[in-house]
Design an enzyme around this catalytic site. Structure first.
Site, PDB file in Angstrom:
ATOM      1  N   HIS A 127      38.040  -5.931 -20.678  1.00 49.48           N
ATOM      2  CA  HIS A 127      37.197  -6.916 -20.275  1.00 49.48           C
ATOM      3  C   HIS A 127      35.611  -7.266 -20.555  1.00 49.48           C
ATOM      4  O   HIS A 127      35.578  -6.045 -21.166  1.00 49.48           O
ATOM      5  CB  HIS A 127      37.540  -6.228 -19.026  1.00 49.48           C
ATOM      6  CG  HIS A 127      36.650  -7.178 -17.833  1.00 49.48           C
ATOM      7  ND1 HIS A 127      35.668  -7.280 -16.977  1.00 49.48           N
ATOM      8  CD2 HIS A 127      37.243  -8.127 -16.985  1.00 49.48           C
ATOM      9  CE1 HIS A 127      34.911  -8.396 -16.082  1.00 49.48           C
ATOM     10  NE2 HIS A 127      36.261  -9.034 -16.125  1.00 49.48           N
ATOM     11  N   ASP A 161      38.647   2.822 -18.545  1.00 49.01           N
ATOM     12  CA  ASP A 161      38.731   1.989 -17.707  1.00 49.01           C
ATOM     13  C   ASP A 161      39.921   1.441 -17.014  1.00 49.01           C
ATOM     14  O   ASP A 161      41.025   0.681 -17.478  1.00 49.01           O
ATOM     15  CB  ASP A 161      38.102   0.537 -18.068  1.00 49.01           C
ATOM     16  CG  ASP A 161      37.765  -0.816 -17.709  1.00 49.01           C
ATOM     17  OD1 ASP A 161      38.088  -0.242 -16.284  1.00 49.01           O
ATOM     18  OD2 ASP A 161      37.837  -1.605 -17.425  1.00 49.01           O
ATOM     19  N   CYS A 175      37.486 -13.201 -18.209  1.00 50.89           N
ATOM     20  CA  CYS A 175      36.141 -12.013 -18.748  1.00 50.89           C
ATOM     21  C   CYS A 175      36.586 -11.085 -19.840  1.00 50.89           C
ATOM     22  O   CYS A 175      36.990 -10.575 -19.665  1.00 50.89           O
ATOM     23  CB  CYS A 175      36.310 -11.219 -17.931  1.00 50.89           C
ATOM     24  SG  CYS A 175      35.141 -12.189 -16.689  1.00 50.89           S
ATOM     25  N   LYS A 197      41.572  -3.185  -6.363  1.00 50.93           N
ATOM     26  CA  LYS A 197      42.304  -3.592  -7.355  1.00 50.93           C
ATOM     27  C   LYS A 197      43.147  -3.218  -6.233  1.00 50.93           C
ATOM     28  O   LYS A 197      44.476  -2.580  -6.326  1.00 50.93           O
ATOM     29  CB  LYS A 197      41.830  -2.917  -8.667  1.00 50.93           C
ATOM     30  CG  LYS A 197      40.986  -3.985  -8.941  1.00 50.93           C
ATOM     31  CD  LYS A 197      40.917  -5.435  -9.226  1.00 50.93           C
ATOM     32  CE  LYS A 197      40.027  -5.323 -10.419  1.00 50.93           C
ATOM     33  NZ  LYS A 197      39.434  -6.751 -11.053  1.00 50.93           N
ATOM     34  N   GLN A 215      42.635  -1.885 -14.234  1.00 53.07           N
ATOM     35  CA  GLN A 215      43.804  -2.853 -13.480  1.00 53.07           C
ATOM     36  C   GLN A 215      44.990  -1.757 -13.713  1.00 53.07           C
ATOM     37  O   GLN A 215      46.263  -2.685 -13.408  1.00 53.07           O
ATOM     38  CB  GLN A 215      43.976  -3.629 -14.742  1.00 53.07           C
ATOM     39  CG  GLN A 215      43.400  -5.175 -14.958  1.00 53.07           C
ATOM     40  CD  GLN A 215      43.232  -5.552 -13.439  1.00 53.07           C
ATOM     41  OE1 GLN A 215      44.309  -5.800 -13.553  1.00 53.07           O
ATOM     42  NE2 GLN A 215      41.604  -6.075 -13.169  1.00 53.07           N
TER      43      GLN A 215
END
Length: 403
Positions: A121, A198, A361, A224, A201
C-alpha cells in the site's frame, strides 16, 4: 457454534438499503462494519465517563484511564506482545508507519539500504521514500510474479550487510496475497536488519503472534477489525522503541520540562503526545473482545468458503480476469475485458452492492499488470454465499449494460 445469521444480527448497518436494494457490503478491505457492542462502548464512554486520561485525580478521569489502559492490555494479549508498553496506540496504520520512519531518519546514513515489497500500500512505500531522501539510504524492491506472489529468491539476493530495514505487508490489500512474513523476518535478521510488518489487511482474518514471528515492528488499524476509525497500534520491541526518538512533542510524552531542557517519558507515553482518541482506544478493545468471541478459526473457515465460492462463480463470467491467484485472504480483485472498473463499480452500487474500484493505493501493482485499477470484492465473516450470488448476478448485469 458459528451461525452467520446470528452474527449478522450484531451489525445494525447490514439491515439498511441502498438505492432500494438490501445492502451487500463487500468493501471490508477498506473498512469493516461495526457491531453493536462496539457502538455501545463508544456511547458508554461519552454518556458515563467522558474525561481526559492520565491527568486527573477525579473519578471520571480515573475511570477513563482505567478503561483505556485495559484496552491496551487487550491489544497486548491479542498480539502476544511481551509487555503492554510495547503497544503504542496511534491514529492508525499510516500513523504507526510514519512514527517508525521518522525515528529511523535520525539513525540511517548514506549508503544504507532498505527493502520494500512490490505489493505494498502507498502507506508502506511513501514514508520510506521520504526516509531515503532525507538520509541518502537506497530503496530496493522485492518484485512480484504474475500470480501476485513475491519473488522470494530475489529477496534473498537483495539482502546484504548494508540492509538495515525491510518493510512488507502481511496481506496485500489489492490482491489478498498472504506473504511469507516469517521467512522474510528470519532472513532479514541474519543480516542484522529490522523488519516492519504492515498488518492492516491481515488482522481482520489472522491473529498474529508478534513474538512467534519475531517481528521488530507490527502495525494495524482498528477499523479493519470491527473497531472505530482513527485508532490503531504500533507494536515494537522494547529495545527498538527505546532506540527511536519521539515522533511528536507535546503533553503526555514528557517526564520533565524546563526552558533549558526536556526529558521524555518512558514507553508507551514517549510516542503518545497529546490527548489520544480515548473512546476509540476503548472501543478498539471492545472490538478485539468481539472478534475473539466469534473466534478466528470460525472467521477463517467462513471467509475461506466465501473466497472459494466467489472465485468459482465469478470465473464463470466470460471475459472476467482475477488478479492475485496465489495463497490469499478473502479478497477477489478482478476486471472484465474492455470495461473500466469504475463503470462496473458504479452499476453495482445502484444494485446495492458495495465494492471498491481503482488502484487501491497500490499503483505499482496496477502498473505491473498494465491496468488502471480493479474491482475489488473483499469479504468478512458476516458475509454470505447468498450475497456472493447477488454480486455475481450484478456483475453479469453490469457487463451486459456496458458491453
Amino acid at each position: 457454534m458459528f451461525i452467520v445469521d446470528k452474527i449478522r444480527a450484531d451489525f445494525p448497518i447490514l439491515n439498511r438499503q441502498v438505492h432500494g436494494k438490501k445492502l451487500v457490503y463487500f468493501d471490508n478491505g477498506a473498512t469493516s462494519q461495526t457491531p453493536q457492542v462496539v457502538i455501545d462502548a463508544i456511547v458508554d464512554y461519552y454518556s458515563n465517563y467522558n474525561a481526559n486520561i492520565h491527568r486527573g485525580v477525579h473519578t471520571l478521569s480515573q475511570e477513563a484511564t482505567d478503561k483505556y489502559e485495559e484496552a491496551r492490555l487487550k491489544v497486548q494479549k491479542h498480539f502476544n506482545a511481551k509487555h503492554s508498553y510495547e503497544i503504542i496506540l496511534t491514529a492508525g496504520t499510516t500513523h504507526s508507519i510514519n512514527i517508525v520512519a521518522s525515528g529511523f531518519s535520525a539513525i540511517l546514513k548514506e549508503g544504507d539500504e532498505v527493502i520494500v515489497s512490490s505489493l505494498e500500500h502507498h502507506s508502506n512505500i511513501v514514508p520510506w521514500q521520504m526516509l531515503c531522501e532525507k538520509t541518502g539510504a537506497v530503496l530496493k524492491v522485492i518484485p512480484m510474479d504474475e500470480n501476485g506472489a513475491l519473488k522470494m529468491d530475489v529477496y534473498h539476493e537483495l539482502l546484504n550487510s548494508n540492509t538495515k530495514l525491510v518493510f512488507c505487508n502481511h496481506v496485500s490489500n489489492a490482491l489478498g496475497t498472504i506473504n511469507p512474513i516469517k521467512e522474510i523476518i528470519d532472513a532479514a535478521h541474519k543480516f542484522g536488519a529490522y523488519v516492519l510488518i504492515d498488518g492492516a489487511q491481515a488482522t481482520p482474518h489472522i491473529k498474529p503472534d508478534v513474538q512467534a514471528l519475531d517481528a521488530d515492528f507490527y502495525v494495524a488499524s482498528a477499523h479493519k477489525m470491527c473497531g472505530p476509525t482513527g485508532v490503531g497500534l504500533l507494536y515494537g520491541k522494547e529495545e527498538l522503541l527505546n532506540l527511536l526518538p519521539p515522533y511528536q512533542g507535546g503533553g503526555e510524552m514528557i517526564e520533565t520540562v524546563t526552558f533549558e531542557k526536556t526529558t521524555y517519558a518512558g514507553l508507551p507515553h514517549k510516542f503518545e503526545a497529546g490527548t489520544p482518541n480515548i473512546c476509540g482506544g476503548i472501543a478498539f478493545g471492545a472490538a478485539i473482545d468481539y472478534m475473539n468471541a466469534v473466534g478466528f478459526d470460525n472467521i477463517a473457515n467462513q471467509e475461506n468458503e466465501l473466497l472459494a465460492y466467489g472465485t468459482q462463480e465469478l470465473e464463470k463470467i466470460e471475459g472476467l480476469k482475477i488478479y492475485g491467484t496465489t495463497n490469499k485472504a478473502a479478497v477477489i480483485s478482478f476486471n472484465i475485458e474492455g470495461i473500466h472498473p469504475y463503470d462496473i463499480g458504479s452499476i453495482l452500487d445502484k444494485l446495492g452492492v458495495a465494492v471498491r474500484t481503482g488502484h487501491h493505493c497500490a499503483q505499482p501493482i496496477m502498473n505491473f499488470f498494465c491496468i488502471p485499477g480493479t474491482v475489488r470484492a473483499s469479504f468478512a465473516f458476516y458475509n454470505t454465499k447468498e450475497e456472493i450470488d447477488i454480486l455475481v448476478a450484478s456483475v453479469k448485469r453490469a457487463k451486459m449494460m456496458l458491453s
